[in-house]
Write a protein that holds these residues in place. Structure first.
Motif, PDB file in Angstrom:
ATOM      1  N   THR A   1      10.694  -0.204   3.586  1.00  0.00           N
ATOM      2  CA  THR A   1      11.247   0.077   4.919  1.00  0.00           C
ATOM      3  C   THR A   1      12.593  -0.604   5.102  1.00  0.00           C
ATOM      4  OG1 THR A   1       9.970  -1.734   5.904  1.00  0.00           O
ATOM      5  CG2 THR A   1       9.021   0.480   6.034  1.00  0.00           C
ATOM      6  N   TRP A   2      12.680  -1.897   4.759  1.00  0.00           N
ATOM      7  CA  TRP A   2      13.987  -2.563   4.922  1.00  0.00           C
ATOM      8  C   TRP A   2      14.915  -2.240   3.748  1.00  0.00           C
ATOM      9  CZ3 TRP A   2      14.845  -5.793   0.936  1.00  0.00           C
ATOM     10  CH2 TRP A   2      13.764  -6.462   0.352  1.00  0.00           C
TER      11      TRP A   2
ATOM     12  N   ILE B   1      -1.839  -0.544   8.700  1.00  0.00           N
ATOM     13  CA  ILE B   1      -0.866   0.507   9.009  1.00  0.00           C
ATOM     14  C   ILE B   1      -1.427   1.524  10.004  1.00  0.00           C
ATOM     15  CG2 ILE B   1       0.292   2.539   7.974  1.00  0.00           C
ATOM     16  CD1 ILE B   1       1.812  -0.099   7.651  1.00  0.00           C
TER      17      ILE B   1
ATOM     18  N   TYR C   1       8.485 -11.473  -2.631  1.00  0.00           N
ATOM     19  CA  TYR C   1       9.677 -11.324  -3.486  1.00  0.00           C
ATOM     20  C   TYR C   1       9.470 -11.826  -4.909  1.00  0.00           C
ATOM     21  CZ  TYR C   1      12.507 -10.318   0.698  1.00  0.00           C
ATOM     22  OH  TYR C   1      13.028  -9.782   1.834  1.00  0.00           O
TER      23      TYR C   1
ATOM     24  N   THR D   1      -4.507   8.112   9.120  1.00  0.00           N
ATOM     25  CA  THR D   1      -4.734   7.491   7.811  1.00  0.00           C
ATOM     26  C   THR D   1      -6.177   7.738   7.426  1.00  0.00           C
ATOM     27  OG1 THR D   1      -5.108   5.426   9.016  1.00  0.00           O
ATOM     28  CG2 THR D   1      -2.956   5.695   8.020  1.00  0.00           C
TER      29      THR D   1
ATOM     30  N   TYR E   1       4.182  -8.041  -4.039  1.00  0.00           N
ATOM     31  CA  TYR E   1       3.996  -7.806  -2.616  1.00  0.00           C
ATOM     32  C   TYR E   1       2.534  -7.902  -2.222  1.00  0.00           C
ATOM     33  CZ  TYR E   1       8.869  -6.633  -2.339  1.00  0.00           C
ATOM     34  OH  TYR E   1      10.217  -6.713  -2.374  1.00  0.00           O
ATOM     35  N   GLU E   2       2.305  -8.509  -1.080  1.00  0.00           N
ATOM     36  CA  GLU E   2       0.947  -8.579  -0.533  1.00  0.00           C
ATOM     37  C   GLU E   2       0.571  -7.235   0.069  1.00  0.00           C
ATOM     38  OE1 GLU E   2       0.374 -11.577   2.400  1.00  0.00           O
ATOM     39  OE2 GLU E   2       1.045 -13.210   1.125  1.00  0.00           O
ATOM     40  N   PRO E   3      -0.693  -6.859  -0.022  1.00  0.00           N
ATOM     41  CA  PRO E   3      -1.107  -5.605   0.626  1.00  0.00           C
ATOM     42  C   PRO E   3      -1.023  -5.712   2.143  1.00  0.00           C
ATOM     43  CG  PRO E   3      -3.007  -6.807  -0.214  1.00  0.00           C
ATOM     44  CD  PRO E   3      -1.800  -7.536  -0.713  1.00  0.00           C
ATOM     45  N   VAL E   4      -0.746  -4.588   2.771  1.00  0.00           N
ATOM     46  CA  VAL E   4      -0.770  -4.489   4.236  1.00  0.00           C
ATOM     47  C   VAL E   4      -1.928  -3.564   4.583  1.00  0.00           C
ATOM     48  CG1 VAL E   4       0.510  -3.745   6.278  1.00  0.00           C
ATOM     49  CG2 VAL E   4       1.691  -4.916   4.407  1.00  0.00           C
ATOM     50  N   MET E   5      -2.820  -4.037   5.418  1.00  0.00           N
ATOM     51  CA  MET E   5      -4.073  -3.325   5.680  1.00  0.00           C
ATOM     52  C   MET E   5      -4.076  -2.606   7.026  1.00  0.00           C
ATOM     53  SD  MET E   5      -5.501  -4.050   2.871  1.00  0.00           S
ATOM     54  CE  MET E   5      -7.023  -3.158   3.175  1.00  0.00           C
TER      55      MET E   5
ATOM     56  N   THR F   1      10.401  -9.051   3.513  1.00  0.00           N
ATOM     57  CA  THR F   1       8.990  -9.321   3.217  1.00  0.00           C
ATOM     58  C   THR F   1       8.946 -10.386   2.131  1.00  0.00           C
ATOM     59  OG1 THR F   1       9.094  -7.402   1.746  1.00  0.00           O
ATOM     60  CG2 THR F   1       8.086  -7.058   3.881  1.00  0.00           C
TER      61      THR F   1
ATOM     62  N   ILE G   1       5.541  -1.582   1.790  1.00  0.00           N
ATOM     63  CA  ILE G   1       6.198  -1.749   3.084  1.00  0.00           C
ATOM     64  C   ILE G   1       7.632  -2.293   2.932  1.00  0.00           C
ATOM     65  CG2 ILE G   1       6.128  -3.182   5.201  1.00  0.00           C
ATOM     66  CD1 ILE G   1       4.416  -0.683   5.331  1.00  0.00           C
ATOM     67  N   HIS G   2       7.881  -3.029   1.878  1.00  0.00           N
ATOM     68  CA  HIS G   2       9.250  -3.546   1.651  1.00  0.00           C
ATOM     69  C   HIS G   2      10.269  -2.417   1.541  1.00  0.00           C
ATOM     70  CE1 HIS G   2       7.408  -2.841  -2.263  1.00  0.00           C
ATOM     71  NE2 HIS G   2       8.618  -2.594  -2.718  1.00  0.00           N
TER      72      HIS G   2
ATOM     73  N   TYR H   1      -9.860   0.808   5.280  1.00  0.00           N
ATOM     74  CA  TYR H   1      -8.473   1.214   5.027  1.00  0.00           C
ATOM     75  C   TYR H   1      -7.995   0.759   3.655  1.00  0.00           C
ATOM     76  CZ  TYR H   1      -8.283   2.813   9.771  1.00  0.00           C
ATOM     77  OH  TYR H   1      -8.522   3.513  10.911  1.00  0.00           O
ATOM     78  N   GLU H   2      -7.271   1.652   2.995  1.00  0.00           N
ATOM     79  CA  GLU H   2      -6.669   1.307   1.701  1.00  0.00           C
ATOM     80  C   GLU H   2      -5.450   0.417   1.937  1.00  0.00           C
ATOM     81  OE1 GLU H   2      -5.489   4.595  -0.668  1.00  0.00           O
ATOM     82  OE2 GLU H   2      -7.441   5.549  -0.650  1.00  0.00           O
ATOM     83  N   PRO H   3      -5.195  -0.512   1.026  1.00  0.00           N
ATOM     84  CA  PRO H   3      -3.987  -1.330   1.170  1.00  0.00           C
ATOM     85  C   PRO H   3      -2.721  -0.501   0.966  1.00  0.00           C
ATOM     86  CG  PRO H   3      -5.076  -1.779  -0.929  1.00  0.00           C
ATOM     87  CD  PRO H   3      -5.993  -0.869  -0.159  1.00  0.00           C
ATOM     88  N   VAL H   4      -1.677  -0.889   1.669  1.00  0.00           N
ATOM     89  CA  VAL H   4      -0.351  -0.285   1.478  1.00  0.00           C
ATOM     90  C   VAL H   4       0.538  -1.355   0.852  1.00  0.00           C
ATOM     91  CG1 VAL H   4       1.625   0.750   2.657  1.00  0.00           C
ATOM     92  CG2 VAL H   4      -0.706   1.297   3.387  1.00  0.00           C
ATOM     93  N   MET H   5       1.137  -1.034  -0.269  1.00  0.00           N
ATOM     94  CA  MET H   5       1.871  -2.044  -1.043  1.00  0.00           C
ATOM     95  C   MET H   5       3.380  -1.947  -0.898  1.00  0.00           C
ATOM     96  SD  MET H   5      -0.751  -3.531  -2.214  1.00  0.00           S
ATOM     97  CE  MET H   5       0.127  -4.755  -3.199  1.00  0.00           C
TER      98      MET H   5
ATOM     99  N   GLU I   1      11.608  -4.640  10.737  1.00  0.00           N
ATOM    100  CA  GLU I   1      11.268  -5.060   9.383  1.00  0.00           C
ATOM    101  C   GLU I   1      12.541  -5.538   8.691  1.00  0.00           C
ATOM    102  OE1 GLU I   1       9.344  -6.452   7.014  1.00  0.00           O
ATOM    103  OE2 GLU I   1       7.902  -5.189   8.089  1.00  0.00           O
TER     104      GLU I   1
END
Lengths: 378, 378
Positions: free
Chosen positions: B290-291, A287, A277, B273, A281-285, A273, B287-288, B281-285, A270
């Motif tokens: 992580t970096w 995980i 910026y 999860t 942020y876009e949702p990540v579904m 993203t 993730i950024h 699944y719920e969205p995860v917002m 990673e």
């Protein structure tokens, strides 16, 4: 010698979404400096030669009270970023004038530094322009090299996917302006990663948002390339995957596609993203794919890896660039005045075409003639 | 001996959201078996003693063509899951009748197996009921132990956060039915992780969705406990964090809260999860993060870790449970007939109170009297 203008780029306002040149950053010529008499107080006077405009800078254009991995820019003060400087004067007996430094510098022409703490000495290599040391042999190149080394666990015969941008041309586009020769360069972490993956014997899938870029990816060795604006990423990955290593600069839907088509025990690196910026942020579904497939997601911050890999990096990468083994593209822009536009362009992922000073391959024709660097098609 | 009924639990229909007892699974008594004459063809006849109902089972209740880490259940056939069996007859000269086996077995009373491939022999320990071997000393316990060992990189003085459920009582609730003694047990990966984290010298923050559960978490050593239905997780983490290790069973908003309050170089152990198993699944917002913080997210699938840690697990954990060093709760239900309800209850995270056969602490009074296992308050 009379005082001269010390041009600067100031952080003037926090952007609401995309940065606005002349509003969120302002080119300022109000400061004067006398290079001969400015007091150094035991420190040194440097002249900025090259600076890099990087995607992460957007994250620093925020309110000071919001915490993040990198400090916020200070409103009213110059922004700063990676660059190369030459020492003009020094009161530090261990630091000679004429030497070159790499590190983070303010976006201004001349700076008095109290010390060289946190900076790296560079030796001039006649085969390598200074821009290389803020690009392929600078932070972006280090990010690719050190991130890949630390987290990819790449094995010969595996499949890697490297994405550049979702709705943007490139998530790790690195325009660099050169103060004197007035150029702006675009060096891609992605293209470095493609080449590292190929050196390790992986099958490489790479995508970008323009046909020109896709062509370059093919030229530097990617096995499967596609324009994600023309083709469905999920379909390509379903056909060409599963993905053992995914280098993510994008997040959002691109990350979800990679999670969906990741191999068992896949590694996701990673790096950024950028899809989020400026506009949230876009949702990540997907995980849940991490536990369903024993995936690892490793966030890469290059300054946590430098101690471990810096020696190996400088011992191998500049050399590989000089011999042409590692190729890169760059985009060159002119002077501090162009910084505001460059910051915006990096975030939008736009090409810098006006005036003809963008070249894929990026070298002046003289440099291309050396056969030492990549230009389009060599 | 005349044929007797071989009761089974059949997968009868794919659930749309939550499983429906009697509809998505059906208790079936149509099959007969003659234990003395059923042909073994060189294999063995086993009798099921204990089975575990686990959250992941919901994921197997899907169409066969949908790929996932675990095979789909076959419509019309018995579901299967972790259990303990005793060998009644054997035609395999290396496998004696009377021995006990741990592994994945069909949900039926008696089964003819062609071989013992993939199964583990267990020795009867008078201090440990069989349910322990599908719970704290079975797959859930292995998940906690092996996942923590492999991925936590826990250091003394760090802070861990362990969540159980978001909108559900527990993401890794493990009701187990005991075919003969007619009990259903609830063993929590989470409570094992809390104790492993405390043994490693970490500060442990733990949350659950009921005050009773929160109280138990305190009893087994968690330093900061809260009911996430009564308090804002983000506020608690902001005050008690940052979080070096987060054990996630939930995903969605709980994961986002942990990402937001993760420490630099934090490790997230992705065990499940459950917030999305039944309703999407719920969205995860975040993730950024992580970096931005050099985080690692490691997906845990216990069967990828077993080769590495199984010996150490069986050498230490059953012993630690027998001496009471590691405590657990369990919920005990009655017979194959109760499987459908148990599956639903696990997914809903509901307590099993009717009829008084749920006990936090989970031991029969005789067992509690030993002082060897945990019951509420000891």
């Amino acid at each position: 010698m009379a005082p001269i203008t010390n041009a600067r780029v100031l952080f003037a306002a926090i952007p609401k979404d995309f940065p606005i040149p002349g509003e969120t950053t302002v080119y300022d010529t109000s400061q004067k400096i006398d290079l001969e008499t400015v007091p150094l107080n035991g420190g040194l006077l440097i002249k900025t030669l090259v600076l890099s405009i990087d995607p992460y800078m957007r994250g620093r254009m925020r309110a000071a009270e919001e915490k993040s991995y990198a400090d916020a820019f200070i409103l009213g003060a110059p922004i700063d970023g990676y660059g190369v400087c030459v020492i003009l004067r020094s009161e530090n007996p261990e630091v000679a004038a004429g030497r070159y430094l790499y590190g983070i510098f303010p976006h201004q022409q001349y700076t008095v530094l109290p010390s060289i703490e946190g900076l790296t000495f560079l030796e001039k290599d006649p085969k390598l322009p200074w821009t290389v040391f803020v690009g392929a042999a600078g932070m972006p190149g280090k990010t690719a090299f050190m991130g890949w080394k630390e987290f990819s666990r790449a094995k010969k015969g595996e499949t890697a996917f490297i994405s550049t941008g979702a709705g943007v041309r490139s998530a790790r586009m690195h325009p660099i302006y050169v103060q004197e020769s007035i150029e702006l360069r675009d060096v891609l972490v992605d293209s470095m990663v493609i080449q590292l993956a190929k050196r390790d014997g992986l099958k490489v899938i790479a995508c970008a948002g323009s046909d020109e870029k896709v062509k370059f990816m093919r030229e530097i060795g990617a096995d499967v390339v596609f324009n994600y604006k023309m083709m469905d990423t999920r379909e390509v990955l379903a056909r060409e995957g599963p993905i053992d290593v995914y280098w993510d600069n994008v997040g959002g839907k691109m990350l979800d596609a990679a999670l969906e088509h990741a191999a068992i025990n896949g590694r996701i690196l990673e790096c950024g993203t950028i899809s989020g910026y400026n506009t949230g942020y876009e949702p990540v579904m997907n995980i849940h794919q991490t536990w369903a497939k024993s995936l690892t997601i490793s966030g890469i911050l290059v300054f946590h890896l430098q101690d471990k890999y810096e020696k190996e990096f400088y011992a191998t990468i500049p050399q590989a660039i000089a011999t042409g083994e590692i190729k890169y593209t760059e985009e060159i822009s002119q002077g501090l005045k162009s910084v505001g536009d460059a910051i915006l362009r990096v975030q939008q992922g736009k090409e810098h075409r006006e005036g003809g000073d963008h070249r894929l391959g990026g070298m002046t024709s003289a440099r291309v003639a050396d056969g030492k660097k990549c230009s389009k098609g060599n």
